[in-house]
Every structure is written in C-alpha cells, then in structure tokens.
Design a protein around this motif. Structure first.
Motif, short mmCIF file in Angstrom:
data_model
loop_
_atom_site.label_atom_id
_atom_site.label_comp_id
_atom_site.label_asym_id
_atom_site.label_seq_id
_atom_site.Cartn_x
_atom_site.Cartn_y
_atom_site.Cartn_z
N TYR A 1 0.83 -1.21 0.00
CA TYR A 1 0.00 0.00 0.00
C TYR A 1 0.86 1.26 0.00
O TYR A 1 0.60 2.22 -0.72
N ALA A 2 1.91 1.26 0.81
CA ALA A 2 2.74 2.46 0.96
C ALA A 2 3.65 2.70 -0.23
O ALA A 2 3.90 3.85 -0.60
N THR A 3 4.16 1.63 -0.84
CA THR A 3 5.14 1.79 -1.91
C THR A 3 4.58 1.52 -3.30
O THR A 3 5.20 1.91 -4.30
N GLY A 4 3.44 0.81 -3.37
CA GLY A 4 2.89 0.44 -4.67
C GLY A 4 3.64 -0.69 -5.35
O GLY A 4 3.37 -1.00 -6.51
N ARG A 5 4.55 -1.35 -4.65
CA ARG A 5 5.36 -2.43 -5.23
C ARG A 5 5.00 -3.75 -4.55
O ARG A 5 5.59 -4.12 -3.54
N ARG A 6 4.03 -4.42 -5.12
CA ARG A 6 3.52 -5.64 -4.48
C ARG A 6 4.54 -6.78 -4.53
O ARG A 6 4.62 -7.59 -3.61
N GLY A 7 5.31 -6.85 -5.63
CA GLY A 7 6.32 -7.91 -5.73
C GLY A 7 7.38 -7.80 -4.64
O GLY A 7 7.76 -8.78 -4.00
N ARG A 8 7.86 -6.58 -4.41
CA ARG A 8 8.86 -6.37 -3.36
C ARG A 8 8.26 -6.62 -1.98
O ARG A 8 8.95 -7.09 -1.07
N ALA A 9 6.99 -6.28 -1.82
CA ALA A 9 6.34 -6.52 -0.54
C ALA A 9 6.28 -8.01 -0.25
O ALA A 9 6.54 -8.46 0.88
N ALA A 10 5.93 -8.81 -1.26
CA ALA A 10 5.91 -10.26 -1.08
C ALA A 10 7.31 -10.79 -0.80
O ALA A 10 7.50 -11.68 0.04
N GLY A 11 8.32 -10.23 -1.48
CA GLY A 11 9.69 -10.64 -1.23
C GLY A 11 10.14 -10.35 0.19
O GLY A 11 10.87 -11.14 0.80
#
Length: 255
Positions: free
Chosen positions: A167-177
């Motif tokens: 939500y904060a960064t808009g980078r779902r792939g990195r969030a999952a990582g």
C-alpha cells in the motif's frame, strides 16, 4: 539427523511468504490495509499474552513461587517493550519516509508501521526457529506439530507485513519478497543456535528470549499496528477481532 527438523523449520518460516503472496493477489486498498493491520495486531497481541507468556509462566513456576514467577515474566515482557520502543528510534521518521511516498504523510505512517512489523517478525522468527528445530530433533512428532502451528500463524503475519508495504510503496512484488525474507530468520536462527549456542542454550534462556520477543510484539501491536488499523474504523476493529479469535483457535487446536 537434523535434516528433517531443519526442513520443517524452513517450511514453517517460509509460510510467511504465503501471506506475502496474498498481498500480490489482492489490490492494496485502504480497507484491506485496515483489516490486515488489525488482523496482525490481534495475532501478535494474542500470541504474546495467551500463548508465549503463559508457557513461560508454566516453565518458571517450577523454579519460583507464584508472585516471583509472575514478576519475572512481567519484567522480561517489560524489557522487550522498552527495547522495542528504544529501537523504534532507529527507524526513519515519517518526514523522511514521506519523501519516498510522494509526500503522502498517511502512506509514510503506514510504511513506518510496516518497518516496525518487519523488525518484530524477524526478532520473533529467530527464537521460533530455534524452538522448532530443537523440538523436531528431540521428538519428530512434537517437531511436526510445532512446525504446523508456526506455519499457520506465520501466514497472516506475512500478509500483515506485505499489505502495508504494498500500500505504501505500490510495489507488491517487493512486498511479497520482504515477507519471504522475514521468514528466513527462522532457519537462520536455528542454524546459528545449533552451531554456536547449543552448549549454552538452556530451556531457561530460550524461554526468556521468547518472552522478551513477546514484549517486542506487544509494543508493535499496541503502538503501531492497532492504532493504524483503527484509523480505518470498523474494518480495522473487525480485523483485530478476527486476529484474536483466529489465534485463540490455533492455540487451542495445536497445543
């Protein structure tokens, strides 16, 4: 000898990544954010007060009278809370984080809460990996039950870390990582404990470490996750209630 317990520890830790995958599959809306942060806060609050602290009280009660036992566990919890509050000062402040969130102060607050959650999960996963490995080495059946219990509560913890990051960064792939990376603390903790600490790793030390980490999770839950969740109103409160109830069911079903 340690292959099977280590595999169980690795799988239990990497179940955190399954929660991270949910953050990739689901669109990170404010409602999802409130629910997931409330859920994580409920999970951490309940596992600290209804699982980790009672286990420590049961352990120390064999060596200390009731009042001294309660005071010892409360003191270790307080030490964990104080350590978490002190270490939170090492996190970037919201003004710095806002620059990474296009000046959005609300997203910066969410990102700071996510960083605190990630740190708490890593600290929590290190001794959890030690417990899973040693339980499996002493009794494969106990190790399997421990790994299953750890895996089940790691899934929502992974979502709780990944959803606010997405939500904060808009980078779902990195969030999952990030969720997968936090789960690596479990096998890492197990390996380090076995190689470096197995001669001095007494049950008392392990229990004390677990209680201190419970104090860290209490602080993260009460100071970071739940306040952010409750800004979302009923959705955050519902998530917190669901987290508490889910963890209670897990504690009861997987003793």
């Amino acid at each position: 000898m340690l292959t099977s317990p280590f595999v169980m520890t690795l799988l239990a830790g990497q179940s955190t990544g399954l929660g991270g995958i949910l953050a990739v599959l689901l669109r990170p809306t404010p409602r999802l954010l409130a629910v997931s942060m409330g859920f994580a806060g409920g999970i951490m609050l309940t596992v600290s007060l209804a699982d980790l602290a009672p286990q420590a009280i049961a352990f120390y009660s064999a060596y200390l009278p009731p009042l001294a036992c309660g005071a010892a566990v409360a003191s270790i919890l307080l030490a964990g809370i104080c350590a978490a509050a002190f270490l939170s000062g090492a996190l970037p402040d919201e003004a710095d984080l806002a620059a990474r969130c296009s000046g959005d102060a609300s997203r910066a607050a969410v990102l700071r809460a996510a960083l605190a959650t990630g740190a708490a999960l890593v600290l929590h996963n290190l001794p959890e990996g030690v417990l899973t490995l040693f339980a499996g080495a002493s009794d494969p059946a106990l190790g399997a039950r421990t790994a299953l219990a750890v895996a089940l509560h790691n899934i929502p913890e992974g979502l709780a870390l990944a959803a606010p990051l997405a939500y904060a960064t808009g980078r779902r792939g990195r969030a999952a990582g990030a969720a997968f990376a936090s789960g690596l603390a479990e096998p890492l903790g197990a390996i380090l404990a076995w190689l470096l600490l197995r001669e001095v790793l007494t049950p008392g030390l392990v229990n004390g470490t677990v209680v201190m980490v419970a104090g860290v999770m209490l602080w993260v839950s009460l100071a970071q996750l739940l306040p952010q969740a409750l800004r979302g109103g009923a959705a955050g409160a519902a998530g917190a209630a669901a987290g508490c109830l889910t963890m209670l069911l897990g504690i009861a079903a997987l003793p």
